[in-house]
Enzyme design. Structure first.
Site, short mmCIF file in Angstrom:
data_model
loop_
_atom_site.label_atom_id
_atom_site.label_comp_id
_atom_site.label_asym_id
_atom_site.label_seq_id
_atom_site.Cartn_x
_atom_site.Cartn_y
_atom_site.Cartn_z
N CYS A 1 -45.83 8.86 77.11
CA CYS A 1 -45.42 10.15 76.56
C CYS A 1 -45.87 10.35 75.12
CB CYS A 1 -43.90 10.31 76.67
SG CYS A 1 -43.32 10.50 78.37
N LEU B 1 -35.79 4.77 63.02
CA LEU B 1 -36.28 4.31 61.73
C LEU B 1 -36.39 2.79 61.79
CD1 LEU B 1 -36.93 5.99 59.15
CD2 LEU B 1 -34.80 5.13 58.19
N ASP C 1 -44.80 14.21 97.75
CA ASP C 1 -45.90 13.55 97.05
C ASP C 1 -47.10 13.48 97.98
OD1 ASP C 1 -47.50 11.33 95.64
OD2 ASP C 1 -45.79 11.57 94.31
N THR D 1 -49.03 14.60 83.45
CA THR D 1 -50.05 15.31 82.66
C THR D 1 -50.68 14.31 81.71
OG1 THR D 1 -48.32 16.00 81.10
CG2 THR D 1 -48.95 17.57 82.81
N ARG E 1 -48.40 1.73 80.15
CA ARG E 1 -49.32 2.75 79.66
C ARG E 1 -49.34 2.73 78.13
NH1 ARG E 1 -47.02 7.97 82.62
NH2 ARG E 1 -45.09 6.84 82.15
N LEU F 1 -36.30 12.37 79.31
CA LEU F 1 -35.90 11.05 79.78
C LEU F 1 -36.41 9.95 78.87
CD1 LEU F 1 -36.48 11.16 83.65
CD2 LEU F 1 -34.56 12.00 82.31
N ARG F 2 -35.56 8.95 78.68
CA ARG F 2 -35.96 7.71 78.00
C ARG F 2 -36.05 6.62 79.06
NH1 ARG F 2 -31.01 6.78 74.42
NH2 ARG F 2 -30.10 7.59 76.35
N GLY G 1 -42.07 -1.92 62.83
CA GLY G 1 -42.60 -2.86 63.81
C GLY G 1 -43.96 -2.45 64.35
#
Length: 437
Positions: free
Chosen positions: A264, A254, A30, A86, A334, A154-155, A257
């Site tokens: 993302c 589904l 990094d 990105t 975000r 990824l979640r 809310g």
């Protein structure tokens, strides 16, 4: 086989740590020295359940280290994963490829032997082909450097499992050698029987944005139904349950809310639509504009519900906002619907007090104008309305009488359909939720 991971944000740090735990020698790279120091000292710079323990394990094994040196990484690695962000380009809906281009350029000039560069970042279709040409032009090893694409799925909150036990893998390659390298780089994952789809570069690029667009469409579809329910008196929660029994539709995502946020889905569907327009096929995904619009409207409608419970005026009213992160088990703010709602109420004159189990520091940095509590009950103390904005389990488990004892008015807006309305109403609360009577 030795691996490098370029970029140590959410995706990169998770990938580097998990690959080291699975037995590979890994170097993370990094440009931020502070982030590198934190990781080398055993500190994960973001919230993700289970990852700090794995970082400690990986560092103690000696298989993982972090550096700012691209030269060191190039000399070390056989496969180099590009995992930088990105984000949405300022003033545009296009993806900002500055970090991807910089990472590839910084690495390529030091590649002096055969190696595979693998993109994992979400990019507009056509980016991989451009980068493949670029890396061959810059690398001293020239045509011995190949590029592949391996999109991530990824979640947040489940990133460790999604890295080590994914539901599928996609390898975008241009040669049998590149596929062999990727299979070797993911041998422990593939040994579990994880299905692999081998494609060309452009298909691999499209898989991620197509998947995110489909999920966003499903979420916004049920929220569009919620808008219909609100004017007809129907119950969108019951409607969603009825639809979920249809195996062609299913119940996942589904959920009515407040809608989606994070780093993302929102920016990916906008960038996808933008890229389609550049390619002259914008009409094919024109529906994504409406998907985005439906999602934005849910935030405004949540504000409307709070205003209604304040008899038409929130000025001077105390509002308890439960949640700041865009989803539970994350500190990511975000494009967070929760903070968007809280900040909007603040601009309307309300005194807004926020509490989130993990995202308080991030929220304070971005929204210093808001007040912050030390717990859910502390945030609710003296509140005229409580609004649940992120469906953390600890908010679901709140006892309605306990919260009723600290508020001024027992009024609650359930922005995530996370609470049992019967239970809350039985405790004397005025309960409102999007799309419910």
């Amino acid at each position: 086989m030795k691996l490098t991971v370029i970029g140590t944000g959410y995706l990169g740090a998770t990938h580097a740590i998990c690959m080291a735990v699975m037995g590979y020698d890994v170097v993370g790279v990094d440009v931020d020295p502070e982030k590198i120091d934190r990781l080398n000292s055993g500190e994960v710079p973001f919230f993700e359940p289970g990852l700090p323990e794995l970082l400690t394990k990986a560092l103690e094994s000696g298989r993982l280290r972090f550096t700012t040196s691209f030269e060191e990484a190039a000399a070390f690695g056989d496969v180099h994963f590009i995992c930088v962000g990105t984000p949405q380009k300022p003033g545009s809906e296009a993806a900002d490829l500055t970090y991807v281009d910089s990472a590839v350029d910084s690495l390529a000039v030091h590649l002096r032997r055969r190696a595979l560069v693998v993109g994992k970042s979400t990019v507009p279709v056509g980016t991989a082909a451009r980068l493949a040409k670029r890396v061959r032009e810059l690398a001293p090893a020239g045509d011995d450097i190949e590029l592949a694409w391996n999109p991530e799925f990824l979640r947040e909150g489940f990133a460790v499992d999604d890295t080590m036990k994914p539901d599928r893998m996609v390898f975008g390659v241009t040669s049998a050698w590149a596929e062999e390298q990727l299979r070797a780089a993911f041998r422990p994952v593939l040994a579990q029987g994880v299905p692999v789809k081998v494609t060309d570069l452009q298909t691999a690029e499209l898989v991620k944005v197509a998947a995110n667009s489909f999920l966003a469409t499903k979420i916004s579809y049920i929220n569009a139904m919620a808008e219909i329910c609100e004017v007809t008196g129907a119950d969108v929660h019951d409607l969603a349950e009825a639809l979920a029994y249809d195996e062609r539709i299913g119940g996942k995502f589904l959920r009515p809310g407040l809608g989606f946020g994070g780093g993302c889905l929102p920016k990916d569907i906008r960038a996808f639509a933008h890229r389609a327009e550049e390619l002259g096929v914008g009409q094919a995904v024109g529906f994504l504009r409406e998907i985005d619009g439906i999602n934005r409207r849910r935030r405004a409608r949540t504000v409307d519900l709070v205003v209604e419970l304040c008899d038409g005026d929130v000025s001077g009213k105390r509002i308890a906002a439960l949640g700041a992160a865009f989803k539970p088990n994350s500190d990511d703010i975000r494009d967070a619907p929760a903070l968007d709602v809280a900040a909007t109420l603040r601009t309307m004159g309300a005194d807004v007090v926020v509490f989130d189990p993990a995202a308080m520091d991030n929220a304070r940095r971005v929204h210093p104008e808001l007040e912050y509590g030390t717990s859910a009950l502390d945030a609710a103390r003296g509140a005229d309305v409580v609004v649940l904005l992120t469906e953390w389990n600890e908010f679901r488990e709140i006892e309605p009488p306990a919260m009723a004892a600290v508020v001024t008015q027992p009024k609650i807006v359930d922005g995530r359909h996370a609470l049992d309305p019967v239970r809350w109403r039985a405790a004397g609360w005025e309960y409102r939720a999007l799309g419910r009577p």
